[in-house]
Scaffold this motif. Structure first.
Motif, PDB file in Angstrom:
ATOM      1  N   THR A   1       0.852  -1.189   0.000  1.00 51.90           N
ATOM      2  CA  THR A   1       0.000   0.000   0.000  1.00 51.90           C
ATOM      3  C   THR A   1       0.886   1.237   0.000  1.00 51.90           C
ATOM      4  OG1 THR A   1      -1.619  -1.192   1.343  1.00 51.90           O
ATOM      5  CG2 THR A   1      -1.845   1.196   1.238  1.00 51.90           C
ATOM      6  N   ALA A   2       0.576   2.185  -0.846  1.00 51.62           N
ATOM      7  CA  ALA A   2       1.329   3.435  -0.871  1.00 51.62           C
ATOM      8  C   ALA A   2       1.050   4.212   0.417  1.00 51.62           C
ATOM      9  CB  ALA A   2       0.933   4.272  -2.080  1.00 51.62           C
ATOM     10  N   PRO A   3       2.081   4.769   1.037  1.00 49.57           N
ATOM     11  CA  PRO A   3       1.876   5.497   2.290  1.00 49.57           C
ATOM     12  C   PRO A   3       0.801   6.573   2.211  1.00 49.57           C
ATOM     13  CG  PRO A   3       4.209   5.175   1.923  1.00 49.57           C
ATOM     14  CD  PRO A   3       3.487   4.698   0.679  1.00 49.57           C
ATOM     15  N   ARG A   4       0.697   7.238   1.083  1.00 45.66           N
ATOM     16  CA  ARG A   4      -0.303   8.311   0.987  1.00 45.66           C
ATOM     17  C   ARG A   4      -1.732   7.761   1.045  1.00 45.66           C
ATOM     18  NH1 ARG A   4       1.651   7.936  -4.202  1.00 45.66           N
ATOM     19  NH2 ARG A   4       0.085   7.403  -5.754  1.00 45.66           N
ATOM     20  N   GLN A   5      -1.915   6.486   0.695  1.00 43.84           N
ATOM     21  CA  GLN A   5      -3.242   5.880   0.755  1.00 43.84           C
ATOM     22  C   GLN A   5      -3.665   5.585   2.192  1.00 43.84           C
ATOM     23  OE1 GLN A   5      -2.365   2.604  -1.941  1.00 43.84           O
ATOM     24  NE2 GLN A   5      -3.889   3.413  -3.362  1.00 43.84           N
ATOM     25  N   VAL A   6      -2.705   5.339   3.059  1.00 41.71           N
ATOM     26  CA  VAL A   6      -3.015   5.022   4.453  1.00 41.71           C
ATOM     27  C   VAL A   6      -3.337   6.295   5.234  1.00 41.71           C
ATOM     28  CG1 VAL A   6      -2.161   3.925   6.557  1.00 41.71           C
ATOM     29  CG2 VAL A   6      -1.623   2.935   4.331  1.00 41.71           C
ATOM     30  N   GLY A   7      -2.664   7.394   4.911  1.00 42.89           N
ATOM     31  CA  GLY A   7      -2.978   8.678   5.523  1.00 42.89           C
ATOM     32  C   GLY A   7      -2.538   8.830   6.968  1.00 42.89           C
TER      33      GLY A   7
END
Length: 114
Positions: free
Chosen positions: A82-88
Motif C-alpha cells: 500500500t502506498a503510504p499516501r493511501q493510508v494517511g
C-alpha cells in the motif's frame, strides 16, 4: 516536579536504536528493505501510535516485548503493498484522503441540470 510514569524496559531499548532497521532487528522481525525504505516514517509513526495504545508499562518484560513486536508488525503490515499516501498517517495525506473526488460524469450531470 511529579515523577515520570514508569516505562517498560523494551521502550528504553527501542529508544536506544537509531534506525527503523535496528528496531526491526531488536524485535526479531523480518522486513522487506524496500517497504521500509519507501514507508519508513509512516511505519514508525504508526508504530508509535500502536505503542501508545498498548500500555506496555503495565506488562511484564517478556509480555511487553511481545506486545511491542506485535505493534511493529501491525504497523509494518499496514504499508506492505500500500502506498503510504493511501493510508494517511500524516495529516497532509489524511487531509487529501478526506477530500472528495468528483468525477467527470458528475460534472456533466450537474451541467445538464441547469
Amino acid at each position: 516536579m511529579p515523577d515520570a510514569p514508569p516505562t517498560a524496559p523494551v521502550l528504553d531499548q527501542i529508544a536506544r536504536r537509531s534506525s527503523a532497521e535496528e528496531i526491526f532487528d531488536y524485535l526479531c522481525l523480518p522486513y522487506d528493505p524496500q517497504v521500509v525504505n519507501v514507508a519508513r516514517l509512516h511505519v514508525m509513526k504508526r508504530f508509535g501510535s500502536y505503542l501508545q495504545d498498548a500500555c506496555l508499562s503495565a506488562l511484564e518484560d517478556d509480555a511487553a516485548f511481545l506486545a511491542a513486536r506485535d505493534c511493529l508488525l501491525r504497523a509494518y503490515e499496514d504499508f506492505v503493498g500500500t502506498a503510504p499516501r493511501q493510508v494517511g498517517v500524516f495529516k497532509v495525506f489524511a487531509d487529501q484522503k478526506a477530500k472528495r473526488f468528483v468525477g467527470l460524469e458528475a460534472l456533466r450531470l450537474a451541467e445538464g441540470t441547469k
